[in-house]
Write a protein that holds these residues in place. Structure first.
Motif, PDB file in Angstrom:
ATOM      1  N   GLU A 244       9.163  76.799 -72.325  1.00  0.00           N
ATOM      2  CA  GLU A 244       8.824  78.219 -72.443  1.00  0.00           C
ATOM      3  C   GLU A 244       7.541  78.282 -73.239  1.00  0.00           C
ATOM      4  OE1 GLU A 244      11.740  80.902 -74.079  1.00  0.00           O
ATOM      5  OE2 GLU A 244      13.264  80.081 -72.726  1.00  0.00           O
ATOM      6  N   LEU A 245       6.445  78.500 -72.559  1.00  0.00           N
ATOM      7  CA  LEU A 245       5.150  78.436 -73.223  1.00  0.00           C
ATOM      8  C   LEU A 245       4.342  79.670 -72.822  1.00  0.00           C
ATOM      9  CD1 LEU A 245       3.496  76.422 -74.977  1.00  0.00           C
ATOM     10  CD2 LEU A 245       2.675  75.407 -72.865  1.00  0.00           C
ATOM     11  N   THR A 246       3.808  80.389 -73.816  1.00  0.00           N
ATOM     12  CA  THR A 246       3.098  81.642 -73.520  1.00  0.00           C
ATOM     13  C   THR A 246       1.583  81.507 -73.570  1.00  0.00           C
ATOM     14  OG1 THR A 246       3.047  82.287 -75.846  1.00  0.00           O
ATOM     15  CG2 THR A 246       4.966  82.977 -74.558  1.00  0.00           C
ATOM     16  N   GLY A 247       1.101  80.436 -74.185  1.00  0.00           N
ATOM     17  CA  GLY A 247      -0.348  80.300 -74.322  1.00  0.00           C
ATOM     18  C   GLY A 247      -0.939  81.179 -75.406  1.00  0.00           C
ATOM     19  N   GLN A 248      -0.091  81.896 -76.125  1.00  0.00           N
ATOM     20  CA  GLN A 248      -0.607  82.765 -77.189  1.00  0.00           C
ATOM     21  C   GLN A 248      -0.887  81.979 -78.470  1.00  0.00           C
ATOM     22  OE1 GLN A 248       2.245  85.936 -77.500  1.00  0.00           O
ATOM     23  NE2 GLN A 248       1.458  86.970 -75.705  1.00  0.00           N
ATOM     24  N   TYR A 249      -0.275  80.797 -78.579  1.00  0.00           N
ATOM     25  CA  TYR A 249      -0.440  79.981 -79.787  1.00  0.00           C
ATOM     26  C   TYR A 249      -0.957  78.603 -79.396  1.00  0.00           C
ATOM     27  CZ  TYR A 249       2.704  83.470 -81.797  1.00  0.00           C
ATOM     28  OH  TYR A 249       3.271  84.647 -82.197  1.00  0.00           O
ATOM     29  N   PRO A 250      -1.702  77.937 -80.309  1.00  0.00           N
ATOM     30  CA  PRO A 250      -2.040  76.546 -80.043  1.00  0.00           C
ATOM     31  C   PRO A 250      -0.732  75.746 -80.004  1.00  0.00           C
ATOM     32  CG  PRO A 250      -3.167  77.368 -82.025  1.00  0.00           C
ATOM     33  CD  PRO A 250      -2.171  78.411 -81.623  1.00  0.00           C
ATOM     34  N   ALA A 251      -0.638  74.818 -79.063  1.00  0.00           N
ATOM     35  CA  ALA A 251       0.621  74.080 -78.931  1.00  0.00           C
ATOM     36  C   ALA A 251       0.388  72.572 -78.959  1.00  0.00           C
ATOM     37  CB  ALA A 251       1.315  74.467 -77.627  1.00  0.00           C
ATOM     38  N   LEU A 252       1.347  71.876 -79.546  1.00  0.00           N
ATOM     39  CA  LEU A 252       1.369  70.421 -79.523  1.00  0.00           C
ATOM     40  C   LEU A 252       2.485  70.018 -78.563  1.00  0.00           C
ATOM     41  CD1 LEU A 252       0.727  67.577 -80.740  1.00  0.00           C
ATOM     42  CD2 LEU A 252       2.536  68.041 -82.400  1.00  0.00           C
TER      43      LEU A 252
ATOM     44  N   GLY B 182       3.173  90.435 -66.873  1.00  0.00           N
ATOM     45  CA  GLY B 182       2.722  91.813 -67.119  1.00  0.00           C
ATOM     46  C   GLY B 182       1.683  91.889 -68.216  1.00  0.00           C
ATOM     47  N   GLY B 183       0.722  92.784 -68.008  1.00  0.00           N
ATOM     48  CA  GLY B 183      -0.310  93.001 -69.020  1.00  0.00           C
ATOM     49  C   GLY B 183      -1.184  91.788 -69.275  1.00  0.00           C
ATOM     50  N   GLY B 184      -1.214  90.841 -68.313  1.00  0.00           N
ATOM     51  CA  GLY B 184      -2.036  89.642 -68.487  1.00  0.00           C
ATOM     52  C   GLY B 184      -1.309  88.533 -69.234  1.00  0.00           C
ATOM     53  N   ASN B 185      -0.083  88.803 -69.650  1.00  0.00           N
ATOM     54  CA  ASN B 185       0.692  87.768 -70.354  1.00  0.00           C
ATOM     55  C   ASN B 185       1.352  86.829 -69.345  1.00  0.00           C
ATOM     56  OD1 ASN B 185       0.307  88.834 -73.070  1.00  0.00           O
ATOM     57  ND2 ASN B 185       1.554  90.539 -72.325  1.00  0.00           N
ATOM     58  N   ILE B 186       1.526  85.571 -69.777  1.00  0.00           N
ATOM     59  CA  ILE B 186       2.146  84.591 -68.886  1.00  0.00           C
ATOM     60  C   ILE B 186       3.288  83.858 -69.596  1.00  0.00           C
ATOM     61  CG2 ILE B 186       0.060  84.179 -67.535  1.00  0.00           C
ATOM     62  CD1 ILE B 186      -0.224  81.516 -69.160  1.00  0.00           C
ATOM     63  N   LEU B 187       4.123  83.236 -68.773  1.00  0.00           N
ATOM     64  CA  LEU B 187       5.181  82.391 -69.310  1.00  0.00           C
ATOM     65  C   LEU B 187       5.269  81.152 -68.427  1.00  0.00           C
ATOM     66  CD1 LEU B 187       7.386  82.289 -71.514  1.00  0.00           C
ATOM     67  CD2 LEU B 187       8.967  83.144 -69.791  1.00  0.00           C
ATOM     68  N   ILE B 188       4.929  79.992 -69.014  1.00  0.00           N
ATOM     69  CA  ILE B 188       5.044  78.733 -68.279  1.00  0.00           C
ATOM     70  C   ILE B 188       6.485  78.263 -68.429  1.00  0.00           C
ATOM     71  CG2 ILE B 188       4.228  76.339 -68.128  1.00  0.00           C
ATOM     72  CD1 ILE B 188       2.001  78.295 -67.539  1.00  0.00           C
ATOM     73  N   SER B 189       7.153  78.011 -67.295  1.00  0.00           N
ATOM     74  CA  SER B 189       8.579  77.675 -67.375  1.00  0.00           C
ATOM     75  C   SER B 189       8.854  76.204 -67.078  1.00  0.00           C
ATOM     76  CB  SER B 189       9.379  78.551 -66.406  1.00  0.00           C
ATOM     77  OG  SER B 189       8.894  78.353 -65.097  1.00  0.00           O
ATOM     78  N   ASN B 190       7.896  75.512 -66.497  1.00  0.00           N
ATOM     79  CA  ASN B 190       8.125  74.102 -66.191  1.00  0.00           C
ATOM     80  C   ASN B 190       6.802  73.347 -66.210  1.00  0.00           C
ATOM     81  OD1 ASN B 190       8.605  71.612 -64.504  1.00  0.00           O
ATOM     82  ND2 ASN B 190      10.656  72.470 -64.474  1.00  0.00           N
ATOM     83  N   ILE B 191       6.796  72.222 -66.909  1.00  0.00           N
ATOM     84  CA  ILE B 191       5.619  71.339 -66.914  1.00  0.00           C
ATOM     85  C   ILE B 191       6.087  69.955 -66.498  1.00  0.00           C
ATOM     86  CG2 ILE B 191       3.807  70.245 -68.302  1.00  0.00           C
ATOM     87  CD1 ILE B 191       3.926  72.629 -70.218  1.00  0.00           C
ATOM     88  N   ASN B 192       5.556  69.448 -65.400  1.00  0.00           N
ATOM     89  CA  ASN B 192       5.862  68.101 -64.905  1.00  0.00           C
ATOM     90  C   ASN B 192       7.376  67.816 -64.867  1.00  0.00           C
ATOM     91  OD1 ASN B 192       3.138  67.693 -64.695  1.00  0.00           O
ATOM     92  ND2 ASN B 192       2.949  66.721 -66.699  1.00  0.00           N
ATOM     93  N   GLY B 193       8.150  68.809 -64.465  1.00  0.00           N
ATOM     94  CA  GLY B 193       9.591  68.605 -64.323  1.00  0.00           C
ATOM     95  C   GLY B 193      10.408  68.958 -65.549  1.00  0.00           C
ATOM     96  N   TYR B 194       9.740  69.227 -66.672  1.00  0.00           N
ATOM     97  CA  TYR B 194      10.477  69.616 -67.878  1.00  0.00           C
ATOM     98  C   TYR B 194      10.545  71.124 -67.989  1.00  0.00           C
ATOM     99  CZ  TYR B 194       9.751  64.806 -69.327  1.00  0.00           C
ATOM    100  OH  TYR B 194       9.750  63.447 -69.381  1.00  0.00           O
TER     101      TYR B 194
END
Lengths: 292, 220
Positions: free
Chosen positions: B140-148, B125-137
């Motif tokens: 919870e990633l929103t892309g709002q912050y730089p991430a390591l 909603g509102g252009g916000n996203i939530l990544i729930s799985n990366i390569n099987g893991y």
């Protein structure tokens, strides 16, 4: 720190310091974002520039959306403005708002305000007011902060999402934001700003979000035009001294309550209202094929 | 309460903040996680995404994101044509993912050197996203912050070593998430930060013995 959790608190701040509403919206944002006034004003100017470009493109637009459901109406409305019943100011605002929404529908660039589905209303009335009353660019940008402050309170105390509160939350909120901004732009008192918001929202309470085929087109595009004119009338009433019997924050509370009471079918699911009419079903079938 | 530019903004390409702007960000995130030019994209769409993706231009939006376009880029509407020109082969398939958010996409990318990335995310909603799985893991990633992001062996002390590096660079952690598939095997850690992550930090994290790989996902 300057903060507000209701329109009444925002108005009280403005009245106490004898400053316009936008000053407190900017002050709060400076604190929470740790950015300078200049940086905030500059970003808002950039947004206003995009809004103006979408208006210019909108009133000339002849392109149809991918679905073919919308396109070309802003141009028609604009052409009719001097021979209309409603008068040129209202017809211009309607044309601008429909135009921006048509640009949105053809995957053009717009500013969500507060959402993409309601993006035409606030810029349309401000652009119409600027050309009618010759408002300076700087005042328009300040009025956009007033609109933002109103929207922030609505989002916190009700909703600006059609999926949560129906179209009253999108076009209703935008009309409230637009009316408040217009009142301030015309030199109305902070109290009158609140009245404008209350009058505009009150008259759009209960509006369903029932888009045909799930697209931000029918009834959204034309509704932006109606809501823009509606916001202008609300602002004019408030400036004339008309008061809403129900205070603005209670109107927002009512909007929240009505949003929660709306059935799921009328909250952006396209499972009710206009979206399930015979014509809408035929359109859906043409676009997506028969439902299995 | 959110900010001024969450209400009057963002500048975006229409028609829908969730079906278009959010979809661009999902594609963008997938492209960043792949970390190289993509040559193949297989995309599964669920729920409302599956139903209305053509009318909302969700397909164009996701591909535009994979190509690295931002949500306000006017080339989004031509993204499918541009993808062909860039040598990106794509396909879309409606799917039914039980219990998933109605605007969910699974994006599988193959890069130019053969690297692969599979991400699952929703436009909430509102252009916000939530990544729930990366390569099987599960993440919870929103892309709002730089991430390591680190891929490392699931052993005691790895988290301390990585956070020590961040602490030395005076980087404040906003959110942190650790997950693994099986005990003692490969694990994934996602650390969202308040400030932009210097490449030196990422390189130092790669030097930690148990860390197989570390990479940086900028805020989008």
């Amino acid at each position: 720190m300057i903060n507000f959790n209701s329109i009444a608190e925002l108005i009280a701040l403005a009245e106490e310091k004898n400053l316009p509403v936008h000053a407190f919206v900017i002050a709060r944002e400076m604190h929470t974002s740790q950015r300078s006034r200049e940086a905030l004003v500059e970003e808002m100017q950039r947004n206003w520039q995009v809004m103006k470009e979408s208006i210019q493109r909108g009133i000339q637009n002849e392109e149809h959306s991918i679905s073919g459901l919308t396109g070309g109406d802003a141009r028609r409305i604009y052409a009719q403005r001097n021979t209309s019943y409603a008068g040129s100011a209202a017809m211009e605002a309607a044309a601008y708002a429909v135009g921006i929404s048509e640009v949105n529908a053809v995957m053009g660039k717009i500013v969500a305000c507060p959402t993409a589905g309601s993006c035409g209303i606030v810029p349309a009335v401000l652009f119409a007011a600027a050309s009618q009353k010759k408002a300076a660019e700087e005042q328009i940008v300040e009025a956009l902060f007033t609109a933002a402050g109103i929207g922030m309170v609505i989002e916190q105390n009700a909703s600006i999402a059609g999926a949560a509160g129906g179209c009253q939350a999108e076009c209703g909120s935008a009309a409230g934001m637009a009316a408040g901004a217009l009142v301030e732009l015309a030199g109305g008192t902070p109290e009158m700003v609140g009245q404008g918001v209350a009058l505009a929202i009150k008259n759009l309470l209960g509006l369903a979000c029932d888009p045909v085929a799930g697209l931000v087109e029918v009834p959204c595009v034309k509704r932006n035009g109606f809501a823009a004119v509606h916001a202008m009338v609300a602002a004019d009433m408030a400036l004339a001294g008309v008061k809403s019997v129900i205070p603005v924050d209670e109107v927002i509370e009512a909007m929240n309550r009505i949003g929660r009471a709306l059935p799921r079918s009328l909250r952006e699911t396209s499972e009710g209202g206009l979206a399930v009419t015979a014509t809408a079903k035929r359109i859906e079938e043409r676009l997506y094929g028969k439902k299995s | 309460m959110r900010g001024v530019f969450d209400i009057v903004g963002p500048v975006m390409i229409g028609p829908s903040s969730s079906h278009t702007a959010g979809a661009v960000r999902l594609g963008l995130m997938a492209g960043k996680i792949l970390g190289e030019k993509a040559v193949k994209a297989e995309i599964n769409l669920h729920g409302s995404f599956a139903q209305t993706y053509r009318g909302h231009g969700t397909d164009k939006a996701i591909i535009a994101g994979v190509l690295g376009f931002l949500p306000d880029d006017e080339r989004i509407r031509d993204a499918l044509i541009l993808a062909k020109r860039e040598g990106l082969d794509y396909s879309f398939q409606p799917v039914n993912l039980d219990g998933a958010h109605p605007n969910t996409a699974v994006i599988y990318l193959i890069g130019v050197t053969g690297r692969v990335a599979r991400i699952r995310g929703a436009s909430i909603g509102g252009g916000n996203i939530l990544i729930s799985n990366i390569n099987g893991y599960e993440v919870e990633l929103t892309g709002q912050y730089p991430a390591l992001i680190t891929i490392h062996r699931d052993k005691p002390g790895v988290i301390t070593q990585v956070t020590n590096i961040l602490s030395r660079y005076e980087m404040n952690i906003a959110f942190m998430h650790v997950s693994r598939q099986n005990r003692g095997e490969t694990a994934m850690m996602i650390i969202e930060l308040d400030d932009v992550l210097p490449e030196d930090v990422v390189e130092e994290c790669r030097q930690v013995y148990e860390v197989e790989n570390a990479f940086h996902i900028p805020a989008i």
